[in-house]
Design a protein around this motif. Sequence first.
Motif, mmCIF file in Angstrom:
data_model
loop_
_atom_site.group_PDB
_atom_site.id
_atom_site.type_symbol
_atom_site.label_atom_id
_atom_site.label_comp_id
_atom_site.label_asym_id
_atom_site.label_seq_id
_atom_site.Cartn_x
_atom_site.Cartn_y
_atom_site.Cartn_z
ATOM 1 N N ALA A 158 10.017 20.756 39.254
ATOM 2 C CA ALA A 158 9.555 22.148 39.265
ATOM 3 C C ALA A 158 10.658 23.153 38.945
ATOM 4 O O ALA A 158 10.439 24.073 38.139
ATOM 5 C CB ALA A 158 8.898 22.465 40.605
ATOM 6 N N PRO A 159 11.870 23.041 39.503
ATOM 7 C CA PRO A 159 12.908 24.027 39.135
ATOM 8 C C PRO A 159 13.272 23.987 37.656
ATOM 9 O O PRO A 159 13.499 25.032 37.034
ATOM 10 C CB PRO A 159 14.090 23.625 40.018
ATOM 11 N N VAL A 160 13.295 22.784 37.077
ATOM 12 C CA VAL A 160 13.620 22.678 35.655
ATOM 13 C C VAL A 160 12.536 23.326 34.812
ATOM 14 O O VAL A 160 12.819 24.046 33.844
ATOM 15 C CB VAL A 160 13.805 21.190 35.265
ATOM 16 N N MET A 161 11.268 23.094 35.177
ATOM 17 C CA MET A 161 10.169 23.678 34.424
ATOM 18 C C MET A 161 10.163 25.192 34.525
ATOM 19 O O MET A 161 9.824 25.890 33.570
ATOM 20 C CB MET A 161 8.837 23.114 34.920
ATOM 21 N N ARG A 162 10.561 25.739 35.705
ATOM 22 C CA ARG A 162 10.630 27.192 35.840
ATOM 23 C C ARG A 162 11.719 27.781 34.954
ATOM 24 O O ARG A 162 11.573 28.869 34.395
ATOM 25 C CB ARG A 162 10.850 27.563 37.305
ATOM 26 N N LEU A 163 12.829 27.035 34.808
ATOM 27 C CA LEU A 163 13.889 27.497 33.916
ATOM 28 C C LEU A 163 13.431 27.493 32.461
ATOM 29 O O LEU A 163 13.772 28.388 31.680
ATOM 30 C CB LEU A 163 15.138 26.625 34.083
ATOM 31 N N VAL A 164 12.647 26.463 32.076
ATOM 32 C CA VAL A 164 12.133 26.399 30.710
ATOM 33 C C VAL A 164 11.084 27.477 30.481
ATOM 34 O O VAL A 164 10.940 28.020 29.381
ATOM 35 C CB VAL A 164 11.551 24.995 30.432
ATOM 36 N N GLU A 165 10.347 27.812 31.530
ATOM 37 C CA GLU A 165 9.272 28.795 31.394
ATOM 38 C C GLU A 165 9.790 30.181 31.032
ATOM 39 O O GLU A 165 9.116 30.932 30.312
ATOM 40 C CB GLU A 165 8.475 28.861 32.696
ATOM 41 N N ILE A 166 10.994 30.525 31.504
ATOM 42 C CA ILE A 166 11.533 31.877 31.273
ATOM 43 C C ILE A 166 11.707 32.155 29.783
ATOM 44 O O ILE A 166 11.176 33.148 29.263
ATOM 45 C CB ILE A 166 12.851 32.062 32.048
ATOM 46 N N PRO A 167 12.428 31.296 29.002
ATOM 47 C CA PRO A 167 12.540 31.596 27.561
ATOM 48 C C PRO A 167 11.212 31.452 26.823
ATOM 49 O O PRO A 167 10.961 32.154 25.845
ATOM 50 C CB PRO A 167 13.566 30.578 27.065
ATOM 51 N N MET A 168 10.323 30.548 27.305
ATOM 52 C CA MET A 168 9.036 30.391 26.632
ATOM 53 C C MET A 168 8.182 31.649 26.766
ATOM 54 O O MET A 168 7.518 32.077 25.822
ATOM 55 C CB MET A 168 8.290 29.190 27.211
ATOM 56 N N LEU A 169 8.194 32.255 27.961
ATOM 57 C CA LEU A 169 7.449 33.500 28.140
ATOM 58 C C LEU A 169 8.036 34.618 27.286
ATOM 59 O O LEU A 169 7.300 35.450 26.739
ATOM 60 C CB LEU A 169 7.461 33.888 29.616
ATOM 61 N N ALA A 170 9.381 34.613 27.158
ATOM 62 C CA ALA A 170 10.020 35.636 26.321
ATOM 63 C C ALA A 170 9.623 35.454 24.859
ATOM 64 O O ALA A 170 9.315 36.424 24.161
ATOM 65 C CB ALA A 170 11.534 35.566 26.493
ATOM 66 N N PHE A 171 9.622 34.180 24.393
ATOM 67 C CA PHE A 171 9.189 33.910 23.014
ATOM 68 C C PHE A 171 7.734 34.302 22.805
ATOM 69 O O PHE A 171 7.367 34.844 21.762
ATOM 70 C CB PHE A 171 9.379 32.424 22.693
ATOM 71 N N GLN A 172 6.897 34.031 23.812
ATOM 72 C CA GLN A 172 5.480 34.353 23.683
ATOM 73 C C GLN A 172 5.257 35.854 23.577
ATOM 74 O O GLN A 172 4.441 36.313 22.781
ATOM 75 C CB GLN A 172 4.715 33.788 24.874
ATOM 76 N N ARG A 173 5.997 36.646 24.413
ATOM 77 C CA ARG A 173 5.860 38.098 24.339
ATOM 78 C C ARG A 173 6.400 38.644 23.020
ATOM 79 O O ARG A 173 5.874 39.598 22.458
ATOM 80 C CB ARG A 173 6.576 38.746 25.516
ATOM 81 N N MET A 174 7.468 38.013 22.493
ATOM 82 C CA MET A 174 8.102 38.502 21.285
ATOM 83 C C MET A 174 7.326 38.103 20.023
ATOM 84 O O MET A 174 7.168 38.902 19.102
ATOM 85 C CB MET A 174 9.541 37.981 21.198
ATOM 86 N N LEU A 175 6.844 36.859 19.973
ATOM 87 C CA LEU A 175 6.191 36.352 18.776
ATOM 88 C C LEU A 175 4.670 36.442 18.835
ATOM 89 O O LEU A 175 4.011 36.495 17.801
ATOM 90 C CB LEU A 175 6.587 34.887 18.542
ATOM 91 N N GLY A 176 4.118 36.417 20.020
ATOM 92 C CA GLY A 176 2.677 36.336 20.153
ATOM 93 C C GLY A 176 2.233 34.896 20.310
ATOM 94 O O GLY A 176 2.931 33.966 19.895
ATOM 95 N N ILE A 177 1.071 34.704 20.903
ATOM 96 C CA ILE A 177 0.608 33.355 21.211
ATOM 97 C C ILE A 177 0.339 32.531 19.959
ATOM 98 O O ILE A 177 0.527 31.319 19.938
ATOM 99 C CB ILE A 177 -0.658 33.432 22.102
ATOM 100 N N ASN A 178 -0.106 33.198 18.870
ATOM 101 C CA ASN A 178 -0.430 32.453 17.651
ATOM 102 C C ASN A 178 0.813 31.954 16.922
ATOM 103 O O ASN A 178 0.774 30.930 16.247
ATOM 104 C CB ASN A 178 -1.254 33.331 16.706
ATOM 105 N N ARG A 179 1.917 32.677 17.026
ATOM 106 C CA ARG A 179 3.140 32.276 16.335
ATOM 107 C C ARG A 179 4.027 31.364 17.177
ATOM 108 O O ARG A 179 5.013 30.837 16.673
ATOM 109 C CB ARG A 179 3.939 33.507 15.929
#
Length: 347
Positions: free
Chosen positions: A31-52
């Motif tokens: 769980a801690p590792v997945m939370r660390l991975v989630e942070i940049p993924m959410l940033a990419f999602q906000r920046m690029l959008g879900i489709n990209r």
Amino acid sequence: MTGQGASAPAPIPPNHIAKRGGDGIALRLIAPVMRLVEIPMLAFQRMLGINRLAWVFLAPNLVLFGLFAFLPVILNIAYATTGGANVLLVDRPFVGARNFALLSDCANYLDPNSCREDKFWRAVWNTTWFVTLQVGIMVAFSLLTAIVLNREIRARGFFRAVFFFPVLLSPVVVALIWKWILQREGVLNAFLDWTGVGGYNWLVDADWAFGWSVFLSVWAHMGFYTLILLAGLQAIPRDVYEAATMDRASPWRVFRRITLPLLSPTMLVVLVLALIKGVQTFDEVYAFTGGGPGTATTFIIQYIYEEGFAGAPRLFGLAAAASLLVAGVLVILTLVQLWLNRRSANG
């Protein structure tokens, strides 16, 4: 409360409890590792959008595919349009289509002796005859073997494994085994001498060397295509054969009117795969005969190898041009397969 006749819930087995406890520990560790991975993924999602966001996951594969697929093709085209024996492109002069013109310079394409690059056309004609014989024989025997192995026979699993076993061997190992059998002091000649027939130089005679090369390739690869056809046969509904039996249809009529039409898509795949594999034949025949005697078993891939890497001087441009011509043939075969598949799908 439980009603009369109601049974008590079954107890949870101890090993199941231990397994659930082990899974919980693993989840707490991950769980801690997945939370660390989630942070940049959410940033990419906000920046690029879900489709990209999908391109972020595809990028590593696209980079590897471009590095090992598209880049070699581009380099091959660059070498095919340059001349000289230098390896670096900056040291190679641009010659345009001169290498292709050299390969196609022939007075009569049916007579390699009339061609400027006669070895290339000998390899082309050898490959053409090899593919015609090898593919025809292999598809026919693969179909026959698949039909037999699809029946209820004794030790069916054993025979399926036996026919598929040569596919698991290295092509060089297969070539060396048959070379050991067919050489002048080999096993076959020893048996023929023992029977009083007398041995023969199988690999010195051009016709026999070519014939044994076809046999070697069929023996080595037939199991793979038999397996594909066997899967196609097993996909045919059994009730179709039962209806044919009730109508008292002959075995030949069942094969011609039921098996072949329903197996035709699988047959098409096998045919195209066998054609592509036949055109690319190199390693097993090269280890078996070395392309000899003379140029009797020199095929197009061996010609490319010898011109680009084994000859002196190393004619990278000529080898690259020949490889592009082979690639063009393979693309045409693939397009034919797609067209035939689409035509059969549309009825």
